[in-house]
Design a protein around this motif. Structure first.
Motif, short mmCIF file in Angstrom:
data_model
loop_
_atom_site.label_atom_id
_atom_site.label_comp_id
_atom_site.label_asym_id
_atom_site.label_seq_id
_atom_site.Cartn_x
_atom_site.Cartn_y
_atom_site.Cartn_z
N LYS A 211 0.86 -1.05 -0.08
CA LYS A 211 0.21 0.11 0.10
C LYS A 211 0.81 1.21 0.06
O LYS A 211 2.02 1.20 0.38
CB LYS A 211 -0.88 -0.14 1.64
N LEU B 229 6.60 -2.75 6.68
CA LEU B 229 7.85 -1.86 7.22
C LEU B 229 8.92 -2.63 7.02
O LEU B 229 9.98 -2.19 6.55
CB LEU B 229 7.41 -1.38 8.42
N TYR C 104 7.56 4.41 9.57
CA TYR C 104 6.29 4.44 8.69
C TYR C 104 6.51 5.75 7.76
O TYR C 104 6.18 6.00 6.69
CB TYR C 104 5.24 4.01 9.11
N TYR D 95 5.09 1.62 0.20
CA TYR D 95 5.63 2.43 1.50
C TYR D 95 6.21 3.63 0.88
O TYR D 95 7.44 3.90 1.48
CB TYR D 95 6.36 1.53 2.40
N SER E 129 5.00 -7.21 10.19
CA SER E 129 6.30 -7.33 10.38
C SER E 129 6.58 -7.54 11.94
O SER E 129 7.20 -8.35 12.02
CB SER E 129 7.08 -6.04 10.05
C1 LIG Z 1 -0.22 -2.33 6.79
C2 LIG Z 1 -0.75 -3.26 7.13
C3 LIG Z 1 0.26 -4.54 7.37
C4 LIG Z 1 1.67 -4.31 7.24
O1 LIG Z 1 2.26 -4.02 8.50
P1 LIG Z 1 3.77 -3.64 8.88
O2 LIG Z 1 3.80 -3.17 10.07
O3 LIG Z 1 4.08 -2.45 7.88
O4 LIG Z 1 4.30 -4.50 8.76
C5 LIG Z 1 -0.21 -5.52 7.69
N1 LIG Z 1 -1.63 -5.90 7.91
C6 LIG Z 1 -2.61 -4.77 7.76
C7 LIG Z 1 -4.10 -4.99 7.93
C8 LIG Z 1 -2.03 -3.62 7.45
O5 LIG Z 1 -3.07 -2.56 7.24
#
Ligand SMILES: *Cc1c(COP(=O)(O)O)cnc(C)c1O
Length: 349
Positions: free
Chosen positions: A41, A212, A335, A45, A194
């Protein structure tokens, strides 16, 4: 008008796609029996979807998560609809029709969304259950609703609120997720982002969803050895000047030279995501020398102390930039640091 080729950009984001691929493989391995997907998304990033998708696909990633439907075409340019999931789900008939036409799976987040999806004819989808973040997802007590029961759920997901901390909330969410999975009959289960991957095998289930850490962020110290920096900021010097003692620098004159010095104005500013909070402790580097930021960060420029260097116009400086360190310096989350990176960078990989 026929616009000629642009001259080279004075602002580059170098993306180490080999490090990105290594990060995915490392996170996939750390996910144990589960397979790692990839959150891509917000334009991967902030790194640029066309740079991150080939590297992730090459490493073996097959499941991709975006937030908005507007992000789908950028991912579809690299892979088929069935491997893409949209986190915001379907809020109206147009979104449902777009999902069906592209084969992209919506993540159903509420009874309202379930009804929208079913009224549009339904089909395979994912289901998000909210186990305590209270943001997006069906409440566990509503999983028995007829609309939810009619869904063809591929993967049941939930999202951890505090996986980057050692807190009881993680166990509580794990427990609630296990309970919820008894009420739905999905093909697969997915809980960990992550940081959640680093919480251990209990949290892995069938699919993990790193974001991330793919891009060089380190949400828990245990990921330190597994994750490499991916993004490198480089910007050109536009002007070099000599300052006398007492000369003031930048907006509102928050810096004054205590002695004669040299200052370089560099093509990088808060519109590129280097916010004013970088000013106090931030620095760039050239030829291994540290060049502290002086004065306020402007929209398109920052000013560096380059005293006793031979820095000159056109030279490129690097932002001293590993994400955990940059986060400490700027007060921004890892982030935010990534997703703020603007669209004036020439992204090179
Ligand atoms: C953005 C998101 C992730 C990824 O999370 P990170 O902390 O960047 O690894 C996973 N699941 C959902 C539902 C998210 O919104």
């Amino acid at each position: 008008m026929n616009i000629p080729d642009l001259p080279p950009a004075t602002l580059r984001l170098r993306i180490d796609t080999a490090a990105l691929a290594d990060n995915w493989r490392a996170l996939d391995k750390l996910s144990g029996n589960a397979r790692a997907g990839a959150a891509v998304k917000a334009d991967g990033y902030g790194l640029g979807i066309d740079h991150v998708m080939p590297a992730l696909l090459g490493a073996g990633a097959r499941q991709f998560f975006v937030a908005h439907w507007s992000e789908v075409p950028g991912v579809l340019a690299h892979t088929d609809g069935g491997s893409i999931a949209v986190l915001h789900g379907v809020g109206n008939a147009q979104e449902a029709a777009f999902a069906q036409a592209t084969g992209v799976l919506p993540i159903i987040n509420s009874l309202y969304q379930a009804q929208v999806w079913l009224e549009a004819g339904g089909g395979p989808c994912h289901l998000m259950v909210d186990t305590g973040i209270n943001r997006l997802g069906v409440e566990p007590c509503k999983l028995g609703d007829p609309a939810i029961r009619q869904l063809q759920v591929d993967t049941l997901l939930s999202h951890l609120a505090s996986a980057d901390e050692d807190t009881e909330q993680n166990r509580a969410q794990l427990h609630a997720f296990r309970e919820a999975s008894q009420q739905v009959q999905p093909k697969a289960l997915s809980l960990a982002n992550s940081a959640g991957i680093a919480l251990g095998a209990d949290y892995h289930f069938d699919l993990t969803r790193p974001g991330l850490a793919l891009y060089g962020g380190i949400p828990r110290e245990t990921l330190c050895d597994a994750v490499q920096q991916v993004a490198y900021v480089e910007a050109a010097v536009l002007q070099v000047r000599e300052l006398g003692a007492g000369d003031k620098v930048g907006y509102n004159a928050v810096f004054a030279a205590a002695r004669p010095m040299r200052a370089a104005t560099v093509s990088l500013g808060y519109a590129d995501g280097i916010l004013r909070s970088w000013g106090a402790e931030g620095a760039m580097q050239h030829d291994g020398r540290r060049l502290p930021i002086i004065g306020r960060v402007s929209m398109d420029m920052i000013i560096l102390d380059c005293t006793d260097t031979d820095l000159s116009e056109g030279d490129f400086c690097n932002l001293s930039y590993t994400l955990p360190q940059a986060s400490r310096i700027s007060g921004l989350s890892q982030y935010e640091l990534l997703t703020l990176l603007g669209n004036r960078f020439e992204r090179v990989s």
